[in-house]
Design a protein around this motif. Structure first.
Motif, PDB file in Angstrom:
ATOM      1  N   UNK A  91      50.361  38.981  44.268  1.00  0.00           N
ATOM      2  CA  UNK A  91      48.924  38.857  44.485  1.00  0.00           C
ATOM      3  C   UNK A  91      48.586  37.987  45.697  1.00  0.00           C
ATOM      4  N   UNK A  92      49.279  36.856  45.820  1.00  0.00           N
ATOM      5  CA  UNK A  92      48.887  35.867  46.830  1.00  0.00           C
ATOM      6  C   UNK A  92      50.093  35.114  47.372  1.00  0.00           C
ATOM      7  N   UNK A 106      45.536  29.336  50.041  1.00  0.00           N
ATOM      8  CA  UNK A 106      45.904  30.441  49.161  1.00  0.00           C
ATOM      9  C   UNK A 106      45.283  31.696  49.764  1.00  0.00           C
ATOM     10  N   UNK A 107      46.123  32.689  50.092  1.00  0.00           N
ATOM     11  CA  UNK A 107      45.640  33.907  50.738  1.00  0.00           C
ATOM     12  C   UNK A 107      46.090  35.130  49.943  1.00  0.00           C
ATOM     13  N   UNK A 108      45.231  36.132  49.819  1.00  0.00           N
ATOM     14  CA  UNK A 108      45.660  37.353  49.141  1.00  0.00           C
ATOM     15  C   UNK A 108      46.654  38.123  50.012  1.00  0.00           C
ATOM     16  N   UNK A 109      47.608  38.777  49.379  1.00  0.00           N
ATOM     17  CA  UNK A 109      48.570  39.607  50.125  1.00  0.00           C
ATOM     18  C   UNK A 109      47.863  40.758  50.828  1.00  0.00           C
ATOM     19  N   UNK A 142      34.986  41.481  50.182  1.00  0.00           N
ATOM     20  CA  UNK A 142      35.909  42.584  50.435  1.00  0.00           C
ATOM     21  C   UNK A 142      37.049  42.667  49.427  1.00  0.00           C
ATOM     22  N   UNK A 143      37.251  41.627  48.645  1.00  0.00           N
ATOM     23  CA  UNK A 143      38.381  41.577  47.713  1.00  0.00           C
ATOM     24  C   UNK A 143      38.058  42.368  46.456  1.00  0.00           C
ATOM     25  N   UNK A 144      38.816  43.422  46.203  1.00  0.00           N
ATOM     26  CA  UNK A 144      38.536  44.310  45.071  1.00  0.00           C
ATOM     27  C   UNK A 144      38.834  43.660  43.722  1.00  0.00           C
ATOM     28  N   UNK A 145      39.966  42.986  43.595  1.00  0.00           N
ATOM     29  CA  UNK A 145      40.397  42.441  42.303  1.00  0.00           C
ATOM     30  C   UNK A 145      40.389  40.917  42.367  1.00  0.00           C
ATOM     31  N   UNK A 185      42.692  38.106  39.411  1.00  0.00           N
ATOM     32  CA  UNK A 185      44.067  37.639  39.621  1.00  0.00           C
ATOM     33  C   UNK A 185      44.204  36.675  40.795  1.00  0.00           C
ATOM     34  N   UNK A 186      43.443  36.907  41.855  1.00  0.00           N
ATOM     35  CA  UNK A 186      43.519  36.003  43.006  1.00  0.00           C
ATOM     36  C   UNK A 186      43.050  34.608  42.616  1.00  0.00           C
ATOM     37  N   UNK A 187      41.915  34.519  41.931  1.00  0.00           N
ATOM     38  CA  UNK A 187      41.408  33.195  41.566  1.00  0.00           C
ATOM     39  C   UNK A 187      42.221  32.530  40.466  1.00  0.00           C
TER      40      UNK A 187
END
Length: 134
Positions: free
Chosen positions: A24-25, A41-44, A52-55, A58-60
């Motif tokens: 995820x990140x 912390x950056x999304x893959x 713009x982040x769809x999901x 899980x990222x947070x």
């Protein structure tokens, strides 16, 4: 495929002090930290902004875990967690700053001036405009 600095770190094409990486990140030390232990912390997936982040969930979850780890691992009293979207965003790839904090560490509140609403009606009109956009 984007080629921004963070995409290069995620791909392993640019060195970084990686703290954690999963599907995820990727989390790594900021090269210009506010305080030592400042993590990004950056999304893959390459996205520019939070919108713009769809999901998001899980990222947070990764951001939340990193905030806990920064506090525990560095014995910090707390953290400052922040994100810019476009304005003041130094890299056009979504990233969250997790900065260790301690009392009297020299960081003074927010970095921008505050304002007030001229009336309750003005505040209510701003709340209504934002609510309508939801």
């Amino acid at each position: 495929m984007s080629t921004d600095l963070f995409c290069e770190i995620i791909a392993g094409d640019r060195p970084a002090h990686v703290v954690h990486s999963d599907e995820v990140a990727v989390s790594f030390l900021d090269a210009r930290p506010v305080f030592k232990g400042h993590v990004l912390v950056v999304p893959r997936v390459h996205v520019e902004t939070l919108a713009d982040l769809a999901d998001v969930g899980p990222f947070f979850e990764r951001v939340q875990a990193m905030a806990r780890a920064v506090e525990e691992g560095l014995e910090a009293a707390g953290t400052f967690v922040a994100m810019n979207n476009r304005v003041s965003q130094s890299v056009a790839h979504l990233h969250v700053h997790v900065v260790p904090r301690n009392k009297k560490d020299g960081l003074r509140g927010f970095f921008w001036p505050r304002t007030t609403y001229s009336s309750t009606e003005e505040a209510e009109s701003y709340a209504a405009m934002i609510a309508k956009a939801l």
